[in-house]
Design a protein around this motif. Sequence first.
Motif, PDB file in Angstrom:
ATOM      1  N   GLY A  37       6.551   6.871 -15.210  1.00 48.38           N
ATOM      2  CA  GLY A  37       5.731   6.082 -14.297  1.00 48.38           C
ATOM      3  C   GLY A  37       4.871   5.046 -14.991  1.00 48.38           C
ATOM      4  O   GLY A  37       4.165   4.286 -14.320  1.00 48.38           O
ATOM      5  N   ALA A  38       4.946   4.949 -16.326  1.00 44.81           N
ATOM      6  CA  ALA A  38       4.085   4.025 -17.056  1.00 44.81           C
ATOM      7  C   ALA A  38       4.568   2.580 -17.014  1.00 44.81           C
ATOM      8  O   ALA A  38       3.846   1.674 -17.433  1.00 44.81           O
ATOM      9  CB  ALA A  38       3.958   4.474 -18.510  1.00 44.81           C
ATOM     10  N   THR A  39       5.779   2.351 -16.506  1.00 46.90           N
ATOM     11  CA  THR A  39       6.342   0.994 -16.557  1.00 46.90           C
ATOM     12  C   THR A  39       6.629   0.382 -15.186  1.00 46.90           C
ATOM     13  O   THR A  39       7.301  -0.646 -15.100  1.00 46.90           O
ATOM     14  CB  THR A  39       7.642   0.991 -17.383  1.00 46.90           C
ATOM     15  N   SER A  40       6.132   1.003 -14.111  1.00 46.45           N
ATOM     16  CA  SER A  40       6.326   0.404 -12.779  1.00 46.45           C
ATOM     17  C   SER A  40       5.266   0.925 -11.818  1.00 46.45           C
ATOM     18  O   SER A  40       4.738   2.022 -11.991  1.00 46.45           O
ATOM     19  CB  SER A  40       7.721   0.711 -12.231  1.00 46.45           C
ATOM     20  N   PHE A  41       4.965   0.118 -10.799  1.00 46.58           N
ATOM     21  CA  PHE A  41       3.973   0.499  -9.805  1.00 46.58           C
ATOM     22  C   PHE A  41       4.560   1.378  -8.704  1.00 46.58           C
ATOM     23  O   PHE A  41       3.826   2.089  -8.025  1.00 46.58           O
ATOM     24  CB  PHE A  41       3.342  -0.752  -9.181  1.00 46.58           C
ATOM     25  N   TYR A  42       5.884   1.315  -8.534  1.00 38.13           N
ATOM     26  CA  TYR A  42       6.548   2.082  -7.474  1.00 38.13           C
ATOM     27  C   TYR A  42       7.708   2.873  -8.081  1.00 38.13           C
ATOM     28  O   TYR A  42       8.193   2.565  -9.165  1.00 38.13           O
ATOM     29  CB  TYR A  42       7.084   1.149  -6.377  1.00 38.13           C
ATOM     30  N   GLU A  43       8.130   3.890  -7.373  1.00 36.54           N
ATOM     31  CA  GLU A  43       9.331   4.631  -7.781  1.00 36.54           C
ATOM     32  C   GLU A  43      10.370   4.514  -6.673  1.00 36.54           C
ATOM     33  O   GLU A  43      10.039   4.396  -5.498  1.00 36.54           O
ATOM     34  CB  GLU A  43       8.995   6.081  -8.133  1.00 36.54           C
ATOM     35  N   ALA A  53       0.806  -1.218   0.000  1.00 31.97           N
ATOM     36  CA  ALA A  53       0.000   0.000   0.000  1.00 31.97           C
ATOM     37  C   ALA A  53       0.840   1.269   0.000  1.00 31.97           C
ATOM     38  O   ALA A  53       0.533   2.224  -0.735  1.00 31.97           O
ATOM     39  CB  ALA A  53      -0.945  -0.007   1.206  1.00 31.97           C
ATOM     40  N   VAL A  54       1.908   1.308   0.793  1.00 27.55           N
ATOM     41  CA  VAL A  54       2.651   2.573   0.953  1.00 27.55           C
ATOM     42  C   VAL A  54       4.151   2.435   0.736  1.00 27.55           C
ATOM     43  O   VAL A  54       4.893   3.397   0.892  1.00 27.55           O
ATOM     44  CB  VAL A  54       2.393   3.178   2.360  1.00 27.55           C
ATOM     45  N   GLY A  55       4.644   1.235   0.353  1.00 30.68           N
ATOM     46  CA  GLY A  55       6.071   1.058   0.124  1.00 30.68           C
ATOM     47  C   GLY A  55       6.858   0.909   1.407  1.00 30.68           C
ATOM     48  O   GLY A  55       6.291   0.602   2.466  1.00 30.68           O
ATOM     49  N   GLN A  56       8.164   1.136   1.329  1.00 35.21           N
ATOM     50  CA  GLN A  56       9.046   1.020   2.495  1.00 35.21           C
ATOM     51  C   GLN A  56       9.915   2.263   2.606  1.00 35.21           C
ATOM     52  O   GLN A  56      10.447   2.753   1.602  1.00 35.21           O
ATOM     53  CB  GLN A  56       9.936  -0.211   2.393  1.00 35.21           C
ATOM     54  N   PRO A  57      10.099   2.783   3.841  1.00 36.84           N
ATOM     55  CA  PRO A  57      10.918   3.989   4.044  1.00 36.84           C
ATOM     56  C   PRO A  57      12.333   3.803   3.517  1.00 36.84           C
ATOM     57  O   PRO A  57      12.955   2.751   3.713  1.00 36.84           O
ATOM     58  CB  PRO A  57      10.910   4.158   5.573  1.00 36.84           C
ATOM     59  N   GLY A  58      12.837   4.806   2.818  1.00 36.48           N
ATOM     60  CA  GLY A  58      14.203   4.762   2.316  1.00 36.48           C
ATOM     61  C   GLY A  58      14.418   3.789   1.182  1.00 36.48           C
ATOM     62  O   GLY A  58      15.560   3.550   0.776  1.00 36.48           O
ATOM     63  N   PHE A  59      13.343   3.238   0.622  1.00 36.18           N
ATOM     64  CA  PHE A  59      13.472   2.199  -0.386  1.00 36.18           C
ATOM     65  C   PHE A  59      12.607   2.513  -1.620  1.00 36.18           C
ATOM     66  O   PHE A  59      13.113   2.855  -2.679  1.00 36.18           O
ATOM     67  CB  PHE A  59      13.093   0.854   0.229  1.00 36.18           C
ATOM     68  N   PHE A  60      11.305   2.421  -1.490  1.00 32.33           N
ATOM     69  CA  PHE A  60      10.407   2.679  -2.611  1.00 32.33           C
ATOM     70  C   PHE A  60       9.033   3.099  -2.097  1.00 32.33           C
ATOM     71  O   PHE A  60       8.679   2.826  -0.955  1.00 32.33           O
ATOM     72  CB  PHE A  60      10.280   1.442  -3.512  1.00 32.33           C
ATOM     73  N   ARG A  61       8.275   3.772  -2.963  1.00 34.53           N
ATOM     74  CA  ARG A  61       6.918   4.177  -2.605  1.00 34.53           C
ATOM     75  C   ARG A  61       6.040   4.121  -3.847  1.00 34.53           C
ATOM     76  O   ARG A  61       6.528   4.228  -4.981  1.00 34.53           O
ATOM     77  CB  ARG A  61       6.904   5.580  -1.999  1.00 34.53           C
ATOM     78  N   PRO A  62       4.730   3.919  -3.661  1.00 30.77           N
ATOM     79  CA  PRO A  62       3.840   3.768  -4.819  1.00 30.77           C
ATOM     80  C   PRO A  62       3.713   5.055  -5.619  1.00 30.77           C
ATOM     81  O   PRO A  62       3.801   6.156  -5.067  1.00 30.77           O
ATOM     82  CB  PRO A  62       2.504   3.374  -4.182  1.00 30.77           C
ATOM     83  N   ARG A  63       3.509   4.893  -6.905  1.00 32.79           N
ATOM     84  CA  ARG A  63       3.291   6.048  -7.762  1.00 32.79           C
ATOM     85  C   ARG A  63       1.903   6.628  -7.521  1.00 32.79           C
ATOM     86  O   ARG A  63       0.971   5.907  -7.144  1.00 32.79           O
ATOM     87  CB  ARG A  63       3.461   5.658  -9.226  1.00 32.79           C
ATOM     88  N   THR A  64       1.779   7.918  -7.739  1.00 27.58           N
ATOM     89  CA  THR A  64       0.502   8.602  -7.516  1.00 27.58           C
ATOM     90  C   THR A  64      -0.574   8.079  -8.451  1.00 27.58           C
ATOM     91  O   THR A  64      -1.730   7.891  -8.057  1.00 27.58           O
ATOM     92  CB  THR A  64       0.673  10.121  -7.721  1.00 27.58           C
ATOM     93  N   ILE A  65      -0.178   7.785  -9.705  1.00 27.67           N
ATOM     94  CA  ILE A  65      -1.132   7.291 -10.697  1.00 27.67           C
ATOM     95  C   ILE A  65      -0.754   5.872 -11.099  1.00 27.67           C
ATOM     96  O   ILE A  65       0.411   5.579 -11.394  1.00 27.67           O
ATOM     97  CB  ILE A  65      -1.145   8.202 -11.946  1.00 27.67           C
ATOM     98  N   ASN A  66      -1.721   4.983 -11.105  1.00 28.68           N
ATOM     99  CA  ASN A  66      -1.483   3.603 -11.507  1.00 28.68           C
ATOM    100  C   ASN A  66      -0.947   3.569 -12.941  1.00 28.68           C
ATOM    101  O   ASN A  66      -1.486   4.228 -13.829  1.00 28.68           O
ATOM    102  CB  ASN A  66      -2.792   2.815 -11.420  1.00 28.68           C
ATOM    103  N   PRO A  67       0.121   2.801 -13.199  1.00 29.57           N
ATOM    104  CA  PRO A  67       0.725   2.792 -14.538  1.00 29.57           C
ATOM    105  C   PRO A  67      -0.223   2.328 -15.645  1.00 29.57           C
ATOM    106  O   PRO A  67      -0.054   2.705 -16.807  1.00 29.57           O
ATOM    107  CB  PRO A  67       1.913   1.844 -14.387  1.00 29.57           C
TER     108      PRO A  67
END
Length: 386
Positions: free
Chosen positions: A137-143, A114-128
């Motif tokens: 952001g079109a090729t991954s769910f997280y940045e 739901a929210v990713g991990q601190p210092g690692f990755f987080r979900p994109r605002t818009i679903n790819p």
Amino acid sequence: MKVRTSADAKSVSSYAARYQRVALMLQGGGALGAYQAGVYQALVEANCFPSWVCGVSIGAINGAIIAGNPREKRVERLQEFWSLVAGRPTWLFERPGNAMREWSSLASSWLTLAVGQPGFFRPRTINPWLLASDVTGATSFYESSELRQTLLRLVDFERLNGGETRLAVGAVNVSSGNNVFFDTAKERLTAEHIMASGALPPALPMVKIGEDFYWDGGIVSNTPLEYLLDQDEDLSTLVFQVDLFSARGAVPRQMSQVIARQKDITYSSRTRQVTTSFKRVLSLRRQLADALRRVPANKLRPGERELMQDFEDSGVVNLIHLIYQAKSAEGDTKDYEFSRDSMNDHLQAGYRDTTATFAHPDWFIPPSAEDGISEYDVHRIELPHT
């Protein structure tokens, strides 16, 4: 975690000195990577410092932290990384030894999604799926920009590239599908090289290096052992192969176990297959060298004398295999379940397995030139793999 070093552990450094090289091979496995931090702490306390670290995915991140810090800071930096990415509480009143551990682990993995991990990755605002082609952001769910900042803070890339500890990290070229290793012995590594090794699709974005794009090396091969054995350096080597998925396991009885077992088989290192092939090659090299010795010197063709000498000098390999053994409460989400309890369990398991290995000093004796390679696994003590 601080545990007193045993007498057996203190003798490991003297055994390691018999080899020309000590190598640490780190498999990918996400949240399970804390196991590798425990392994490395035990090695440090035994005064055994690998001269070459090779990793894939989370193994590349752990490897970069090791190679990019002075010896006295490495364990501290590893623990800092794992305390950061696994430091968020799952429950409001989380406490160790929670009786509902299985539910707590499941909640932790849901929170990661739901929210990713601190210092690692987080979900994109818009679903790819809702974005057009070529849009960021079109090729991954997280940045993963947070991971880049974490690496720049915890890793001294000048030191990492300085040659004190060789580092190689595995990735796959998205266009060609070929497995590649970025190696400080051959090129200068940056944070992008480490991120590329851990860019597992479709969760994390591919990473551009030069003109090419790269994904997680575990897609093709989740272990760097074959890369080490392919080197044409003929150095006697003590190898600590640290795997996060076990090829051996029980037959699943429910769907979550099916998914977990599928991951184990997919991402296990197949170390026995690699070592069997390597042993066969060594045997063929010895046979060819023996055949060339029977040829009169004046009958040898150009280059055959050098070839005979090269094959006679092939370095031996002693492989100490450390494999994380999943607990019953862990299911198919174990590789993205980053709770503090699980992190501590993984750290302790890595430390415990390594110190248990130290209790077998005979395992560290170099194999004979005839054998070429030996393999030992603390979880299969009844079979001294040689």
